[in-house]
Design an enzyme around this catalytic site. Structure first.
Site: not given
Length: 454
Positions: A223, A373, A430
Site C-alpha cells: 500500500d 492521498y 492487500h
C-alpha cells in the site's frame, strides 16, 4: 496473421524504446519542514522512549459516543455489497462496547519498544525490535517496514517475531525491525503544512534510519508503504540494500504495457505472462477496470476533499469503524462482499481489527491520514517525478492473488530494473503482513538471501 502483426508491433515498440530511451534519472533527496511556524535550525534529535497509554476520560468519551450511535437499516439481502452491512455492524459494535478489552490490547501493543524522535519539525513514532537468539558471529539485517492506509504499525505484530526470532519459527535470517508510523497516522505527528507527500515521508524515514545508525538496510512495504519504500530506494539507492514489496506501483501508459493489455489474453507468451497472470487480469474490463472502479471511491474522496469526508469519521467511532473495517473485508477477498458478516473473522480477530481502529480513534488521526492521498495523488496519478524514475536497487515482489491490482512481471520491469525475486503467493490479499505473516516472512527471507549471495 494476428500473431505476425502482434510480433511486429512488439518489435517496433522494443526498437522505439531502445532508440529513444532517456537517461536514467535520480530522485533528489531534498529537504522539508512540517512543524508549526518557521524552520528551527537547532532541532532536538534525541530518540525518546514512548509508551502508549489511555486515560479513563478518553474511554468514557468513546463509550458515550458508541451508546449514542444512530444506526441505519440495510437493504434486504445486500450483505456487504453496499458497504459495511449495518446489521453486522451492530454486532461488531456490541463486541467493542461490552467485550473488547483495550487494557489487554495495550499490553500487547507495548510488548515491543516504542520511540519518538523529531524529524523535520514533527514527532515520528516507531517500533524498534532487536533480534533474539542471534547466533554468535552473526549480524542482524536492519529492515524498515512501512504500513499503509487504513492500517498502522500494528499490522506487523504477527510478522515481527518471525523476523526477529526466526530460528523459533523454522526460518534462518535474523532481522532488526523498525516500523515507523507515517506522519499523520496513529502516534506520528501530522504535518502542519501542505505538501507532505510520499517522497517527503521517504526522506523522513531515511533520516530516521541514519539517526538510528544504519548506513545500509532493507525496506519492505505494501500500500502506501510500498510507494514510500520505493521512493526511499529512489532517493537513497546506495543505502537501501534491497527493496521488498507486496504491492507494486508500476502501471503506466508505456506502449508495451498497453499492448500487453490488448493482446496478453490471446498471446500471453509474447509478454511473458504466466497462467496466473492471465487468470488474475483477464477479461481485463471485468477483472481490472470494473474492480478498480468499484473499490476506488474512497480514493477520490480522500484525494480531493479529505477534511470534509473525514469530519464525520473523526466525530463518530462507529462511523470510523465501519469505514475502516469495510476495507479489511473486501480488500482481503472480493467475494467477502457476498457474506453477511463480510468475512471479517476469516482472516482476522475482532480484537486485532478493533485495535487498529482504536489507534486511529484515540489519536484523532483519520483526517490527517486521509490527507496523505491529496498530498501524494491529488494532482493526478503518474504525474510526479518519482513515477518516472527507475528503481535500480535489488527488488523482490510478493504478488498476492487478492490484492487490489495485479502487476505482472513485465509491467514491474518497466520501473524496477533489478528484480531478483518475483513470487506468485498462494493466498492472501492487500494486508499481507496482517493476513499471511508466515508466507510473507518466508518470501522476505528468500529474497534477502538472494541479494546477499549476489
Amino acid at each position: 496473421m494476428l500473431l505476425e502483426i502482434a510480433i511486429a508491433l512488439a518489435l517496433g515498440v522494443l526498437l522505439y524504446k531502445y532508440l529513444f530511451r532517456g537517461e536514467e534519472e535520480t530522485l533528489p533527496i531534498g529537504d522539508g519542514w512540517w512543524g508549526v511556524g518557521h524552520r528551527q535550525d537547532d532541532e532536538n534529535e534525541d530518540i525518546r522512549p514512548f509508551k502508549i497509554e489511555t486515560s479513563e476520560e478518553e474511554l468514557n468519551d468513546l463509550f458515550r459516543r458508541i451508546d449514542q450511535t444512530r444506526f441505519s437499516e440495510p437493504l434486504e439481502g445486500s450483505r456487504f455489497n453496499y458497504g459495511f452491512n449495518s446489521t453486522h455492524l451492530r454486532k461488531v459494535v456490541s463486541y467493542w462496547r461490552n467485550t473488547f478489552n483495550w487494557e489487554k490490547q495495550l499490553e500487547i501493543i507495548n510488548q515491543y519498544p516504542h520511540f519518538k524522535t523529531k524529524i523535520e519539525g514533527i514527532d515520528i513514532h516507531f517500533l524498534h525490535v532487536k533480534p533474539v537468539n542471534l547466533p554468535p558471529g552473526r549480524k542482524a539485517k536492519p529492515l524498515i517496514m512501512v504500513h499503509g492506509w487504513p492500517g498502522s504499525f500494528y499490522e506487523f505484530y504477527r510478522i515481527i517475531p518471525l523476523l526477529t526470532d526466526p530460528t523459533s519459527h523454522g526460518l534462518s535470517e535474523h532481522f532488526e525491525v523498525i516500523c515507523p508510523s507515517i506522519p499523520g497516522y496513529g502516534f506520528s505527528e501530522a504535518s502542519h503544512k501542505q505538501g507532505c507527500n510520499s517522497v517527503a515521508v521517504a526522506r523522513i524515514f531515511y533520516k530516521l534510519m541514519q539517526r538510528l545508525g544504519f548506513r545500509e538496510f532493507y525496506a519492505q512495504g505494501g500500500d502506501w508503504g510500498a510507494i514510500i519504500c520505493t521512493n526511499l530506494a529512489q532517493i537513497a539507492p546506495s543505502n537501501v540494500k534491497g527493496l521488498h514489496l507486496n504491492m507494486v506501483d508500476a502501471v503506466n501508459g508505456k506502449p508495451l504495457v498497453l499492448l500487453s493489455i490488448l493482446l496478453g489474453q490471446y498471446f500471453p507468451g509474447l509478454f511473458g505472462f504466466q497462467d496466473e497472470d492471465v487468470r488474475r487480469m483477464f477479461p481485463f474490463m471485468k477483472k481490472v477496470v470494473n474492480h478498480i472502479v468499484s473499490e476506488s471511491g474512497y480514493m477520490h474522496l480522500q484525494a480531493t476533499k479529505p477534511d470534509t469526508a473525514g469530519c464525520g469519521l473523526n466525530d463518530s467511532p462507529v462511523g470510523l469503524a465501519a469505514y475502516i473495517l469495510e476495507k479489511f473485508s473486501t480488500w482481503t477477498e472480493p467475494d467477502f462482499r457476498d457474506y453477511e458478516d463480510g468475512g471479517l473473522e476469516r482472516k482476522f480477530s475482532l480484537d486485532d481489527l478493533l485495535t487498529n481502529v482504536m489507534i486511529y480513534w484515540l489519536t484523532g488521526s483519520i483526517v490527517s491520514s486521509m490527507r496523505f492521498y491529496k498530498e501524494t495523488v491529488g494532482k493526478g496519478i503518474g504525474v510526479s517525478k518519482h513515477d518516472r524514475v527507475l528503481v535500480k536497487v535489488p527488488t523482490g515482489i510478493a504478488s498476492f492473488p487478492n490484492d487490489l491490482l495485479h502487476c505482472p512481471l513485465l509491467w514491474a520491469k518497466q520501473k524496477f530494473i533489478n528484480i531478483v525475486s518475483f513470487s506468485y503467493m498462494p493466498r492472501g490479499g492487500h494486508f499481507a503482513a496482517f493476513e499471511e505473516p508466515e508466507i510473507l516472512a518466508k518470501d522476505i527471507q528468500q529474497f534477502v538471501r538472494k541479494v546477499e549471495q549476489k
